[in-house]
Design a protein around this motif. Structure first.
Motif, PDB file in Angstrom:
ATOM      1  N   GLU A 485       0.795  -1.230   0.000  1.00  0.00           N
ATOM      2  CA  GLU A 485       0.000   0.000   0.000  1.00  0.00           C
ATOM      3  C   GLU A 485       0.830   1.283   0.000  1.00  0.00           C
ATOM      4  N   ALA A 486       2.143   1.189   0.125  1.00  0.00           N
ATOM      5  CA  ALA A 486       2.967   2.388   0.291  1.00  0.00           C
ATOM      6  C   ALA A 486       2.804   3.381  -0.858  1.00  0.00           C
ATOM      7  N   HIS A 487       2.552   2.887  -2.068  1.00  0.00           N
ATOM      8  CA  HIS A 487       2.471   3.772  -3.235  1.00  0.00           C
ATOM      9  C   HIS A 487       1.262   4.709  -3.192  1.00  0.00           C
ATOM     10  N   LYS A 488       0.357   4.497  -2.243  1.00  0.00           N
ATOM     11  CA  LYS A 488      -0.806   5.376  -2.119  1.00  0.00           C
ATOM     12  C   LYS A 488      -0.499   6.623  -1.285  1.00  0.00           C
ATOM     13  N   ARG A 489       0.701   6.690  -0.723  1.00  0.00           N
ATOM     14  CA  ARG A 489       1.069   7.839   0.101  1.00  0.00           C
ATOM     15  C   ARG A 489       1.539   9.011  -0.761  1.00  0.00           C
ATOM     16  N   ASP A 490       1.699  10.169  -0.108  1.00  0.00           N
ATOM     17  CA  ASP A 490       2.050  11.402  -0.818  1.00  0.00           C
ATOM     18  C   ASP A 490       3.408  11.318  -1.509  1.00  0.00           C
ATOM     19  N   LYS A 491       4.382  10.657  -0.865  1.00  0.00           N
ATOM     20  CA  LYS A 491       5.762  10.713  -1.338  1.00  0.00           C
ATOM     21  C   LYS A 491       6.301   9.365  -1.812  1.00  0.00           C
ATOM     22  N   VAL A 492       5.424   8.419  -2.103  1.00  0.00           N
ATOM     23  CA  VAL A 492       5.824   7.150  -2.722  1.00  0.00           C
ATOM     24  C   VAL A 492       5.024   7.045  -4.015  1.00  0.00           C
ATOM     25  N   PHE A 493       5.682   6.991  -5.139  1.00  0.00           N
ATOM     26  CA  PHE A 493       5.028   7.263  -6.415  1.00  0.00           C
ATOM     27  C   PHE A 493       4.739   6.025  -7.255  1.00  0.00           C
ATOM     28  N   GLN A 494       5.317   4.897  -6.900  1.00  0.00           N
ATOM     29  CA  GLN A 494       5.081   3.667  -7.645  1.00  0.00           C
ATOM     30  C   GLN A 494       5.056   2.494  -6.672  1.00  0.00           C
ATOM     31  N   GLN A 495       4.462   1.394  -7.088  1.00  0.00           N
ATOM     32  CA  GLN A 495       4.491   0.194  -6.264  1.00  0.00           C
ATOM     33  C   GLN A 495       5.927  -0.302  -6.115  1.00  0.00           C
ATOM     34  N   LEU A 496       6.227  -0.837  -4.934  1.00  0.00           N
ATOM     35  CA  LEU A 496       7.593  -1.222  -4.602  1.00  0.00           C
ATOM     36  C   LEU A 496       7.779  -2.721  -4.778  1.00  0.00           C
ATOM     37  N   PRO A 497       8.631  -3.158  -5.709  1.00  0.00           N
ATOM     38  CA  PRO A 497       8.871  -4.590  -5.885  1.00  0.00           C
ATOM     39  C   PRO A 497       9.840  -5.101  -4.810  1.00  0.00           C
ATOM     40  N   GLY A 498       9.589  -6.303  -4.316  1.00  0.00           N
ATOM     41  CA  GLY A 498      10.482  -6.896  -3.328  1.00  0.00           C
ATOM     42  C   GLY A 498       9.685  -7.624  -2.271  1.00  0.00           C
ATOM     43  N   THR A 499      10.379  -8.291  -1.373  1.00  0.00           N
ATOM     44  CA  THR A 499       9.699  -8.942  -0.256  1.00  0.00           C
ATOM     45  C   THR A 499      10.078  -8.239   1.037  1.00  0.00           C
TER      46      THR A 499
END
Length: 642
Positions: A485-499
């Motif tokens: 869900e981090a990409h829904k925040r103001d300063k995270v602009f794309q989904q983050l790949p990884g575990t």
């Protein structure tokens, strides 16, 4: 009169496996050798040309290569003589403040060669060579010149790597360049660190040590031959001037380059008389949390209410700092934003006081615009008066040389006012200078996750650990837990790949002075059993060992924590099993081993947040095979059983 003093020279002459410039009648040689005699070199004047070779064990690293500068209009690679060579040996151990290891051994043989022009006896310089067991470095010195100054027009050095090779290099806030074959064609302005793998499996890193008063160098790879030439900006020099060190670390494995202390050893000793106030540690970071909404409806933002909430969490969870990032004093790029004040919804003095009450230090962001508009020392003095413990300096502008000099000004003024410092946003090339100024905690010399408004894929973390980290401590802001869900925040602009396990492993694998954690307290507490691995990490590790790794594929690094150890492993987009050697553990001791592992169905795109935790007992003799999911990682916490 030529002088050469070396207790190793006779031995070197016996074991040398390369005949240098055979067939040349007019030849004068000077032999260079490392303390363990496994790395050898020859500097020779052949038909009035200055040339150089290097041999490591039985591998020729450099065959006959040109070395030297163009001064004014005089080419000092030819029609030259060596008027004198002096030798000294050095062997010492020094204590670090924020190093990978608590102590560093500094052992080398040094040769200073006085080079003079045969056409103009008033023109020349010294070339100073240092031969280490794991590499070599050279620089140019100008002890005395005639007149006020002279100009280094260009470096004419051409390093002839004996074999075909593959190389990688730093590439700003992007995935590193490479792998590129030396036969693929020419490439200009290859940045450092550059990592070379020869066709015999030898690894070489080309980089730069102790950059003080010149723009950083870069390398050109010539077409087909793979010869390396060195780019430098013209520079005016006066008596006493010396260049940075052209530096080459050599190893049999990729991990050997990261483990080396050669680069930091080329720098001057610690200049801060009392460095007890310099304390590495973990830091919460407000910037990427903006817009995170908790279950009780609280929305994080750049305000004192949010900062106090983060301070409370830090104080209860072995986190030493809170980093308050941009815009706390107004829009960071606006010249009217005054960093000696704070905007209406932030009371910076109250925040710092609240942090002190809870034993959490506050790190304040400073943009280059604010520093230069309102006076660098004026701003730093104000930060110190408020009680801040450090600064994060962003978006420095200027020519490469101006940025080198300004970086030193920032670091030294911070030292004057007892502030630590971290540089972001395309900082100048690290060159081991955190030995001299240990309040320089780290640099964002690579692609930090979600920075530059871009994500990166798992191979970038593997790659940066084995390439970028050769140059020094990195701030890559690892440790996201809310990957879905981090990409829904103001300063995270794309989904983050990884575990999520890989995010914890990165915190172990990447050496840094400040471990900057980018997620919210609530995201960490939602996976508290996994967060416990971070909670138990020390403010500063006291040991570093690369267990295994291949560039672009995987890496495993062990970090000592008192008598205990943490091991962080990362893989690229491929799942894999690897054997994990435990030979770094104490003989005859048993360890409680806590495994934080990707679940059987974890995946860097499709199932990022699943993990398992298990406990067993291990010894130094245990055979251990670990598994990592595609794009995943592995964390092992080893606690000595008393």
């Amino acid at each position: 009169m030529k002088k050469y003093w070396s207790p190793k020279s006779i031995f070197f002459g016996v074991i040398s496996v390369v005949v240098f410039l055979t067939g040349c009648e007019s030849q004068e040689e000077h032999l260079l050798v490392s303390p363990n005699t496994k790395l050898t070199g020859q500097l020779a004047i052949t038909e009035s040309k200055l040339q150089f070779i290097v041999v490591h064990d039985t591998d020729t690293i450099l065959s006959s290569s040109t070395i030297g500068l163009e001064l004014g209009e005089i080419d000092l690679t030819q029609n030259v003589d060596i008027s004198e060579v002096t030798y000294k040996t050095y062997d010492n151990t020094w204590s670090t403040v924020n190093g990978k290891q608590p102590t560093v051994k500094n052992s080398y043989n040094e040769y200073t060669c006085k080079v003079v022009s045969n056409t103009n006896n008033n023109v020349g310089y010294d070339i100073q060579f240092r031969m280490y067991n794991d590499g070599f470095a050279f620089r140019y010195q100008f002890p005395k010149i005639l007149g006020d100054s002279l100009t280094i027009q260009q470096e004419l050095t051409k390093l002839n790597i004996q074999q075909e090779y593959t190389y990688w290099s730093y590439n700003g806030e992007r995935h590193n360049l490479g792998p590129i074959s030396s036969t693929e064609g020419s490439r200009e302005k290859v940045k450092t660190p550059m990592v070379i793998k020869t066709n015999t499996g030898k690894y070489i890193s080309a980089l730069e040590g102790a950059i003080k008063n010149t723009a950083p160098i870069s390398f050109n790879v010539s077409n087909k031959s793979g010869v390396l030439s060195i780019n430098n900006k013209p520079v005016s020099v006066s008596s006493g001037f010396e260049t940075s060190w052209r530096t080459f670390i050599i190893g049999d494995k990729a991990g050997s380059l990261v483990s080396s202390d050669l680069l930091v050893n080329l720098n001057e000793p610690n200049k801060i008389e009392d460095s007890s106030w310099i304390k590495p540690g973990k830091a919460l970071w407000d910037w990427r949390v903006w817009g995170y909404t908790t279950k009780d409806g609280f929305v994080y933002g750049g305000n004192t209410v949010s900062h106090k909430r983060m301070i409370d969490f830090a104080s209860q969870n072995n986190i030493q700092y809170l980093l308050i990032d941009a815009d706390w004093y107004g829009s960071e790029f606006n010249e009217s934003s005054d960093p000696t004040t704070s905007k209406s919804d932030i009371d910076i003095e109250e925040c710092i006081a609240y942090g002190k009450k809870n034993n959490v230090g506050i790190i304040l962001y400073l943009n280059d615009v604010g520093a230069k508009t309102y006076g660098l020392e004026n701003v730093i003095k104000q930060f110190a008066a408020w009680g801040a413990v450090g600064i994060k300096y962003g978006f420095m502008k200027g020519t490469p040389k101006q940025k080198v000099i300004h970086t030193q000004e920032v670091v030294q003024l911070c030292a004057k006012y007892k502030l630590m410092v971290n540089f972001h946003d395309s900082p100048v090339t690290p060159s081991g200078d955190y030995r001299t100024w240990p309040n320089l905690m780290s640099k964002e010399y690579g692609h930090a996750q979600a920075d530059a408004k871009r994500l990166y894929y798992p191979e970038t973390a593997v790659n940066a650990t084995l390439i970028n980290m050769i140059s020094g401590p990195l701030d890559l802001t690892n440790g996201y837990f809310d990957l879905n869900e981090a990409h829904k925040r103001d300063k995270v602009f794309q989904q983050l790949p990884g575990t999520v396990v890989a995010e914890v492993a990165k915190l172990i694998a990447v050496h840094t002075g400040w471990m900057v954690l980018p997620d919210s307290p609530e995201a960490y507490m939602a996976k508290e059993d996994l967060f416990n691995a971070i909670r138990q990490m020390p403010a500063q590790f006291n040991g570093f060992k690369v267990l295994d790794g291949e560039i672009d594929e995987y890496v495993s690094i062990a970090r000592k924590a008192g008598e205990n150890w943490f091991v962080g492993s990362l893989t690229n987009r491929e799942g894999r099993e690897i054997n994990l050697p435990l030979d770094f553990l104490d003989e005859g001791e048993k360890y409680k081993a806590t495994f934080y592992e990707d679940a059987s169905d974890s995946h860097f795109l499709e199932n990022k947040e699943s993990y398992t935790i298990s406990i067993t007992e291990l010894t130094k003799e245990s055979n251990l095979k670990i598994r990592m999911a595609p794009g995943g990682g592995h964390v092992l916490h080893l606690e000595k059983i008393n």
